[in-house]
Motif scaffolding. Structure first.
Motif, short mmCIF file in Angstrom:
data_model
loop_
_atom_site.label_atom_id
_atom_site.label_comp_id
_atom_site.label_asym_id
_atom_site.label_seq_id
_atom_site.Cartn_x
_atom_site.Cartn_y
_atom_site.Cartn_z
N VAL A 144 0.84 -1.19 0.00
CA VAL A 144 0.00 0.00 0.00
C VAL A 144 0.88 1.25 0.00
CG1 VAL A 144 -1.74 1.31 1.31
CG2 VAL A 144 -1.87 -1.19 1.17
N ASP A 145 0.48 2.24 -0.77
CA ASP A 145 1.19 3.53 -0.78
C ASP A 145 0.76 4.32 0.46
OD1 ASP A 145 2.29 6.00 -1.25
OD2 ASP A 145 1.59 6.18 -3.31
N LYS A 146 1.55 4.21 1.52
CA LYS A 146 1.18 4.84 2.78
C LYS A 146 1.18 6.36 2.68
CE LYS A 146 4.29 2.94 5.46
NZ LYS A 146 5.09 2.27 4.40
N GLY A 147 2.03 6.92 1.83
CA GLY A 147 2.05 8.37 1.64
C GLY A 147 0.74 8.87 1.06
N ALA A 148 0.21 8.16 0.07
CA ALA A 148 -1.07 8.55 -0.53
C ALA A 148 -2.20 8.37 0.48
CB ALA A 148 -1.33 7.72 -1.79
N VAL A 149 -2.15 7.31 1.27
CA VAL A 149 -3.17 7.10 2.31
C VAL A 149 -3.14 8.24 3.32
CG1 VAL A 149 -3.86 5.61 4.23
CG2 VAL A 149 -3.20 4.60 2.05
N ALA A 150 -1.93 8.66 3.73
CA ALA A 150 -1.80 9.75 4.69
C ALA A 150 -2.38 11.05 4.14
CB ALA A 150 -0.33 9.94 5.06
N GLU A 151 -2.23 11.27 2.84
CA GLU A 151 -2.81 12.47 2.22
C GLU A 151 -4.33 12.47 2.35
OE1 GLU A 151 -1.53 15.11 0.81
OE2 GLU A 151 0.61 14.63 0.69
N VAL A 152 -4.96 11.34 2.07
CA VAL A 152 -6.42 11.26 2.18
C VAL A 152 -6.87 11.39 3.62
CG1 VAL A 152 -8.43 9.80 1.74
CG2 VAL A 152 -6.56 9.84 0.10
N LEU A 153 -6.08 10.88 4.55
CA LEU A 153 -6.43 10.97 5.96
C LEU A 153 -6.25 12.38 6.52
CD1 LEU A 153 -4.86 7.68 7.39
CD2 LEU A 153 -7.24 8.10 6.76
N GLY A 154 -5.60 13.25 5.74
CA GLY A 154 -5.37 14.62 6.20
C GLY A 154 -4.17 14.77 7.10
N ALA A 155 -3.25 13.79 7.07
CA ALA A 155 -2.03 13.85 7.89
C ALA A 155 -0.83 13.46 7.03
CB ALA A 155 -2.16 12.93 9.09
N PRO A 156 -0.50 14.27 6.02
CA PRO A 156 0.58 13.90 5.10
C PRO A 156 1.94 13.86 5.76
CG PRO A 156 -0.09 16.17 4.73
CD PRO A 156 -1.07 15.59 5.71
N ALA A 157 2.81 13.01 5.22
CA ALA A 157 4.18 12.93 5.74
C ALA A 157 4.96 14.16 5.33
CB ALA A 157 4.86 11.66 5.20
N ARG A 158 5.96 14.50 6.14
CA ARG A 158 6.74 15.71 5.88
C ARG A 158 8.23 15.39 5.74
NH1 ARG A 158 3.85 19.09 10.79
NH2 ARG A 158 1.70 18.75 10.11
N PHE A 159 8.54 14.22 5.24
CA PHE A 159 9.93 13.87 5.05
C PHE A 159 10.07 13.15 3.72
CE2 PHE A 159 8.04 10.13 6.95
CZ PHE A 159 8.63 9.08 6.26
N GLY A 160 11.30 12.94 3.31
CA GLY A 160 11.57 12.27 2.05
C GLY A 160 12.83 12.83 1.42
N GLN A 161 13.32 12.13 0.43
CA GLN A 161 14.55 12.55 -0.24
C GLN A 161 14.21 13.54 -1.35
OE1 GLN A 161 16.74 9.48 -2.38
NE2 GLN A 161 18.65 10.26 -1.54
#
Length: 392
Positions: free
Chosen positions: A50-67
């Motif tokens: 599962v694309d957890k980053g996309a799931v977090a976007e829909v949940l309204g709590a997007p991740a704030r890290f990455g390369q």
């Protein structure tokens, strides 16, 4: 593949969504999972791809890290430099005799699908062992190694694997952060060691334990783009990773506990059109899987902010750190901690309760000591006399 594995694959495909390409479970994700083996939520979503980053976007709590793209491009450019000229520079760093003229066999590992690439890698490793007996080096460029984790197969891709004539099987990890004056950033080296330990574990599965317990970390030297290297002993990380991954609850058990119809598919058909799944429905599916949030998750998991909000709302002490959670023993919520500290509940013989009450007493004493001393107001006659003198 067994019927059980086929059934699990179908279940994970349904959770991810039909027609949705799975996200690969890489060494970075496995290292993070090994650091928090109690998190069933991450274990299931990672196993399902599962694309957890996309799931977090829909949940309204997007991740704030990455390369960043810049760092990604710089890393690829540096790796290409290390492997150019038939990997002559990499051979030198590996300690090959006469590296400038030493040739190495670099087999073609291309094959259809991850299963095909993993099978081709296994065959190439067998052939490399035969060449080693004849004194020939073999370098596998981005091999694909299969590792079973909690009943699910993960495919891992190290930067390179070298097979030396003396039979040493070495994992090579190429990073773009610099080695300055013979040393690199300890945090970055630690993260690279944990990631490389996953590769060594997977290589051990293929080579029957012949992988070296130390990996070659290749980085730019000082502020240049010249490659240099240092050997990193990953025996400790390897032991921890092996033990933690073994503790993971099997994926089929986690999936079986989900309510009927639960899915992490972000898309669904609505009157013949494809729409984004409602937030409430997706939130219910995510929250149906138990999580084990800790502050360390903020730098390793895309769902960390959602899990943190839930942990804080439930008053879990885990949101304040694992070490604090361990110190508090049976006190698992902030409400229970405050109640024990104020002597409204808790066993005084409990060391955690006694420590909390002692801390509450010391805090009260410190606050009383910090209170300002009240100054008596001057009498009205004396105040008038003072003002008159000031005017003079």
């Amino acid at each position: 593949m067994s019927t059980t594995h086929d059934s699990l694959r179908e279940r994970l495909t349904a959770l991810r969504g039909p027609g949705v390409s799975p996200r690969p479970l890489d060494a970075r994700a496995l290292a993070a999972l090994a650091a928090n083996p109690g998190c069933r939520r991450r274990a299931l979503l990672d196993a399902a791809g599962v694309d957890k980053g996309a799931v977090a976007e829909v949940l309204g709590a997007p991740a704030r890290f990455g390369q960043s793209r810049f760092a990604f491009s710089r890393g690829h450019a540096f790796e290409a430099r290390v492997k150019r000229d038939d990997c002559a520079e990499l051979l030198r760093l590996l300690g090959a005799e006469g590296a400038g003229g030493t040739a190495a066999v670099v087999p073609d590992l291309s094959a259809p699908g991850p299963e095909g690439r993993a099978a081709r890698t296994r065959l190439a490793l067998e052939e490399a062992g035969e060449r080693a007996a004849a004194g020939v080096w073999t370098l596998l460029d981005h091999p694909l190694l299969a590792l079973e984790v909690a009943g699910s197969v993960a495919y891992l891709e190290p930067d390179a694997v070298a097979v030396a004539p003396d039979g040493r099987w070495t994992v090579v990890e190429i990073k773009s952060f610099p080695i300055l004056d013979g040393g690199a950033d300890a945090l970055k080296v630690g993260a690279a060691a944990r990631q490389a330990a996953v590769y060594v574990l997977a290589l051990d599965e293929v080579t029957a334990g012949r992988a070296r317990p130390d990996v070659l970390l290749v980085c730019p030297k000082d502020f240049s783009n010249l490659p240099t290297a240092e050997w990193v002993d990953v025996r400790k990380q390897l032991s921890v990773t092996r033990r933690q991954l073994a503790r993971l609850t099997r994926i089929e058990e986690i999936a079986a506990a989900l309510p009927e119809g639960a899915t992490f598919d972000l898309r669904y058909a609505d009157d013949g059109r494809t729409a984004t799944r409602p937030r409430l429905e997706l939130t219910a599916a995510v929250d149906a899987v138990p999580a084990a949030y800790a502050p360390e998750c903020l730098s390793t998991c895309e769902l960390a902010f959602h899990c943190r909000d839930r942990s804080r709302a439930d008053g879990c002490v885990e949101s304040l750190g694992r070490s604090l959670r361990a110190d508090l023993g049976t006190l698992t919520t902030v409400e229970a901690v405050l109640s024990a500290a104020t002597a409204h509940s808790g066993d005084p013989a409990d060391p955690a309760v006694a420590a909390l009450r002692r801390a509450a007493t010391l805090r009260a004493e410190a606050l009383r000591a910090a209170e300002p001393v009240p100054v008596a107001a001057p009498r009205q006659g004396a105040r008038a006399e003072t003002e008159e003198r000031a005017c003079r």
